[in-house]
Design a protein around this motif. Sequence first.
Motif, PDB file in Angstrom:
ATOM      1  N   ASN A  34       0.789  -1.008  -0.001  1.00  0.00           N
ATOM      2  CA  ASN A  34      -0.056   0.088   0.082  1.00  0.00           C
ATOM      3  C   ASN A  34       0.761   1.278   0.157  1.00  0.00           C
ATOM      4  O   ASN A  34       0.295   2.443  -0.030  1.00  0.00           O
ATOM      5  N   LEU A  35       2.006   1.053   0.333  1.00  0.00           N
ATOM      6  CA  LEU A  35       3.073   2.208   0.323  1.00  0.00           C
ATOM      7  C   LEU A  35       3.264   2.846  -1.199  1.00  0.00           C
ATOM      8  O   LEU A  35       3.261   1.852  -2.097  1.00  0.00           O
ATOM      9  N   PRO A  36       3.456   4.157  -1.385  1.00  0.00           N
ATOM     10  CA  PRO A  36       3.530   4.733  -2.558  1.00  0.00           C
ATOM     11  C   PRO A  36       4.740   4.236  -3.239  1.00  0.00           C
ATOM     12  O   PRO A  36       4.879   3.973  -4.374  1.00  0.00           O
ATOM     13  N   ILE A  37       5.872   3.954  -2.668  1.00  0.00           N
ATOM     14  CA  ILE A  37       6.933   3.389  -3.123  1.00  0.00           C
ATOM     15  C   ILE A  37       6.880   1.800  -3.736  1.00  0.00           C
ATOM     16  O   ILE A  37       7.672   1.591  -4.717  1.00  0.00           O
ATOM     17  N   THR A  53      -3.581  -8.359  -3.754  1.00  0.00           N
ATOM     18  CA  THR A  53      -2.618  -8.831  -3.968  1.00  0.00           C
ATOM     19  C   THR A  53      -1.793  -9.440  -3.211  1.00  0.00           C
ATOM     20  O   THR A  53      -1.047 -10.704  -3.242  1.00  0.00           O
ATOM     21  N   ALA A  54      -1.635  -8.889  -1.638  1.00  0.00           N
ATOM     22  CA  ALA A  54      -1.007  -9.685  -0.891  1.00  0.00           C
ATOM     23  C   ALA A  54      -1.634 -11.036  -0.579  1.00  0.00           C
ATOM     24  O   ALA A  54      -0.692 -11.810  -0.283  1.00  0.00           O
ATOM     25  N   THR A  55      -2.773 -11.116  -0.539  1.00  0.00           N
ATOM     26  CA  THR A  55      -3.404 -12.621  -0.302  1.00  0.00           C
ATOM     27  C   THR A  55      -3.214 -13.108  -1.538  1.00  0.00           C
ATOM     28  O   THR A  55      -2.871 -14.498  -1.263  1.00  0.00           O
ATOM     29  N   SER A  56      -3.121 -12.882  -2.894  1.00  0.00           N
ATOM     30  CA  SER A  56      -3.007 -13.860  -4.010  1.00  0.00           C
ATOM     31  C   SER A  56      -1.548 -14.086  -3.709  1.00  0.00           C
ATOM     32  O   SER A  56      -1.135 -15.388  -4.102  1.00  0.00           O
ATOM     33  N   ALA A  57      -0.621 -13.410  -3.454  1.00  0.00           N
ATOM     34  CA  ALA A  57       0.958 -13.600  -3.177  1.00  0.00           C
ATOM     35  C   ALA A  57       1.229 -14.637  -1.984  1.00  0.00           C
ATOM     36  O   ALA A  57       1.721 -15.853  -2.239  1.00  0.00           O
ATOM     37  N   SER A  58       0.801 -14.325  -0.912  1.00  0.00           N
ATOM     38  CA  SER A  58       0.925 -15.119   0.334  1.00  0.00           C
ATOM     39  C   SER A  58       0.183 -16.554   0.108  1.00  0.00           C
ATOM     40  O   SER A  58       0.638 -17.451   0.698  1.00  0.00           O
ATOM     41  N   CYS A  59      -0.942 -16.614  -0.420  1.00  0.00           N
ATOM     42  CA  CYS A  59      -1.725 -17.968  -0.651  1.00  0.00           C
ATOM     43  C   CYS A  59      -1.163 -18.393  -2.156  1.00  0.00           C
ATOM     44  O   CYS A  59      -1.858 -19.400  -2.351  1.00  0.00           O
ATOM     45  N   VAL A  60      -0.121 -18.015  -2.604  1.00  0.00           N
ATOM     46  CA  VAL A  60       0.442 -18.685  -3.792  1.00  0.00           C
ATOM     47  C   VAL A  60      -0.580 -18.814  -4.907  1.00  0.00           C
ATOM     48  O   VAL A  60      -0.472 -19.924  -5.635  1.00  0.00           O
ATOM     49  N   THR A  61      -1.407 -17.912  -5.024  1.00  0.00           N
ATOM     50  CA  THR A  61      -2.495 -18.028  -6.073  1.00  0.00           C
ATOM     51  C   THR A  61      -2.000 -17.352  -7.510  1.00  0.00           C
ATOM     52  O   THR A  61      -1.856 -18.092  -8.583  1.00  0.00           O
ATOM     53  N   GLY A  62      -1.849 -16.319  -7.644  1.00  0.00           N
ATOM     54  CA  GLY A  62      -1.400 -15.550  -8.917  1.00  0.00           C
ATOM     55  C   GLY A  62      -2.539 -14.854  -9.655  1.00  0.00           C
ATOM     56  O   GLY A  62      -2.167 -14.224 -10.696  1.00  0.00           O
ATOM     57  N   LEU A  63      -3.658 -14.646  -8.916  1.00  0.00           N
ATOM     58  CA  LEU A  63      -4.715 -13.752  -9.518  1.00  0.00           C
ATOM     59  C   LEU A  63      -4.304 -12.340  -9.363  1.00  0.00           C
ATOM     60  O   LEU A  63      -3.743 -11.919  -8.218  1.00  0.00           O
ATOM     61  N   VAL A  64      -4.540 -11.506 -10.138  1.00  0.00           N
ATOM     62  CA  VAL A  64      -3.883 -10.128 -10.193  1.00  0.00           C
ATOM     63  C   VAL A  64      -5.180  -9.224 -10.616  1.00  0.00           C
ATOM     64  O   VAL A  64      -5.774  -9.379 -11.536  1.00  0.00           O
ATOM     65  N   ILE A  65      -5.119  -7.854  -9.965  1.00  0.00           N
ATOM     66  CA  ILE A  65      -6.011  -7.047 -10.519  1.00  0.00           C
ATOM     67  C   ILE A  65      -5.363  -5.905 -11.064  1.00  0.00           C
ATOM     68  O   ILE A  65      -5.983  -4.726 -11.620  1.00  0.00           O
ATOM     69  N   THR A  68       1.667  -7.062 -12.868  1.00  0.00           N
ATOM     70  CA  THR A  68       2.516  -6.804 -12.199  1.00  0.00           C
ATOM     71  C   THR A  68       3.799  -6.177 -12.510  1.00  0.00           C
ATOM     72  O   THR A  68       4.444  -5.408 -11.645  1.00  0.00           O
ATOM     73  N   LEU A  69       4.114  -6.189 -13.792  1.00  0.00           N
ATOM     74  CA  LEU A  69       5.294  -5.421 -14.166  1.00  0.00           C
ATOM     75  C   LEU A  69       4.980  -3.954 -14.261  1.00  0.00           C
ATOM     76  O   LEU A  69       5.829  -3.190 -13.876  1.00  0.00           O
ATOM     77  N   THR A  70       3.862  -3.676 -14.834  1.00  0.00           N
ATOM     78  CA  THR A  70       3.576  -2.274 -15.053  1.00  0.00           C
ATOM     79  C   THR A  70       3.327  -1.393 -13.653  1.00  0.00           C
ATOM     80  O   THR A  70       3.477  -0.415 -13.378  1.00  0.00           O
ATOM     81  N   GLN A  71       2.518  -2.100 -12.914  1.00  0.00           N
ATOM     82  CA  GLN A  71       1.895  -1.833 -11.722  1.00  0.00           C
ATOM     83  C   GLN A  71       2.759  -1.489 -10.660  1.00  0.00           C
ATOM     84  O   GLN A  71       3.143  -0.292  -9.978  1.00  0.00           O
ATOM     85  N   TRP A  72       3.563  -2.430 -10.375  1.00  0.00           N
ATOM     86  CA  TRP A  72       4.490  -2.555  -9.069  1.00  0.00           C
ATOM     87  C   TRP A  72       6.087  -2.157  -9.325  1.00  0.00           C
ATOM     88  O   TRP A  72       6.707  -2.630 -10.605  1.00  0.00           O
ATOM     89  N   SER A  73       6.629  -1.381  -8.637  1.00  0.00           N
ATOM     90  CA  SER A  73       8.125  -1.029  -8.626  1.00  0.00           C
ATOM     91  C   SER A  73       8.943  -1.991  -8.358  1.00  0.00           C
ATOM     92  O   SER A  73       8.421  -3.242  -7.848  1.00  0.00           O
ATOM     93  N   LEU A  74      10.149  -1.913  -8.510  1.00  0.00           N
ATOM     94  CA  LEU A  74      11.154  -3.106  -7.899  1.00  0.00           C
ATOM     95  C   LEU A  74      10.676  -3.573  -6.527  1.00  0.00           C
ATOM     96  O   LEU A  74      10.841  -4.768  -6.016  1.00  0.00           O
ATOM     97  N   PHE A  75      10.480  -2.364  -5.754  1.00  0.00           N
ATOM     98  CA  PHE A  75      10.289  -2.719  -4.356  1.00  0.00           C
ATOM     99  C   PHE A  75       9.049  -3.527  -3.931  1.00  0.00           C
ATOM    100  O   PHE A  75       8.986  -4.480  -3.624  1.00  0.00           O
ATOM    101  N   GLY A  76       8.146  -3.170  -4.743  1.00  0.00           N
ATOM    102  CA  GLY A  76       6.750  -3.766  -4.742  1.00  0.00           C
ATOM    103  C   GLY A  76       7.001  -5.363  -5.336  1.00  0.00           C
ATOM    104  O   GLY A  76       6.453  -6.181  -4.553  1.00  0.00           O
ATOM    105  N   GLN A  77       7.563  -5.480  -6.346  1.00  0.00           N
ATOM    106  CA  GLN A  77       7.657  -7.013  -7.108  1.00  0.00           C
ATOM    107  C   GLN A  77       8.496  -7.639  -6.200  1.00  0.00           C
ATOM    108  O   GLN A  77       8.435  -8.906  -5.885  1.00  0.00           O
TER     109      GLN A  77
END
Length: 449
Positions: A34-37, A53-65, A68-77
Amino acid sequence: MFKNKNNRILVLSPTRLIVSSFVVIILAGTILLNLPIASNDGKSIGFFNALFTATSASCVTGLVIADTLTQWSLFGQLVILSLVQIGGLGLATLATFFSVILGRKVALREMILAKESINYFTFEGVARIIKNVVIVTFAIELIGALLLSISFVPRFGTRGFYVAVFHAISAFCNAGFDIMGGYKSLTEYSSDPIVLYTVAGLVIIGGLGFMVWKDLYEFRKNKSLYLHTKVVLVLSLSLIIFGAAFFLFFEHNNPATMGGLTPLEKISSAIFHSVSTRTAGYNSLSLDDMKEISKVATIIFMFIGASPGSTGGGVKVTTFGVILMAIISQIKGSSETIFFKRRVPYYIVNKALSIIGLSVMLVVTVTTILLAIEGNRFINILYEVTSAFGTVGLSTGITPTLHSVSKALLILTMFLGRVGPLTFAIALTLRANKKNPNIVYPEGKIVVG
């Protein structure tokens, strides 16, 4: 453990601790994402989208809204990748690993939690097994990353090493997150055997389960395998072969999915899709353009899932196998469920029935509610819900367009799909192990069928 108002220590059961650990991981990931960075545009994506996104990643699902490349920065990825790794192995597994590495004595309660986390039979050598599991996991992911670098480095330059590591971890953990951009997943690599078979190999190894690894490793000296290992290997191989043949038969002449591919490339894509449907979440073919019958088959495979104690989800192949053999035994007129000349206890059959029943109820209920909210086709809604429950991540592309209520239900479905069958199985096991009262009830008559 916590203290209540009377200063009495309240000890959480392993089941509650496993659920609580996933809640903590998801909340921590939500705050970070949720951080701007964490976003490329320097603006917060919003708490709800970060939670999804955090639920999808923690539950190793992969559904995205969001892509992943265009929305999230390197920190987010990197946050997403960390959540995938922690969620795949389990917080209890990693906590025990670092305790062992740091030389700290592992308490009995920690061993109980670690044992349940990897679905191991006994407490003997649990700490050592956990240590080996994590080390082997990192080694396999490293090998996978090196193999993927063969294709990714020539295309992306030095960044290809990062791309390779990201996809190696995501594939091994059966997460399905990709950083290819444009929601493309691996569709641009449908003719690249190195990428397809490396990712498929990582998915299979991660989906076998940690107990199967240990049993296979010890086979060289024991010359025997647990019934569990035999069932997992035989059913996993059978499902992969059957799925590949099925998708190849129905999609080989579909220009929207396999158009332009050579016969060998079509076979590779069919094998890859068969592997990926059982909780991996990667696709090398256009999912929305698949035939209806292929979508139905994909839904069934996603529901079955991987193996117990693995990085995958679903009801698990062993659960499916026990129910299948119970049905066959009933057809043969036998009161016992037999698997490879071994009798399966009644409580295991009942547990499998309960898991299947509760899972079907969850998928049907959420699908019905989403149909009432969304104006989409039934097959696409069922596809999305089953993908969330099986922690697969395959999507026909409707996730970003869903109503907020529908997304909230998918968050709940992903969470229950990851921790529900596991914790419910543990709870049933603990109850089955309790001493039953010496009471025999009179038999009652009821008609079924």
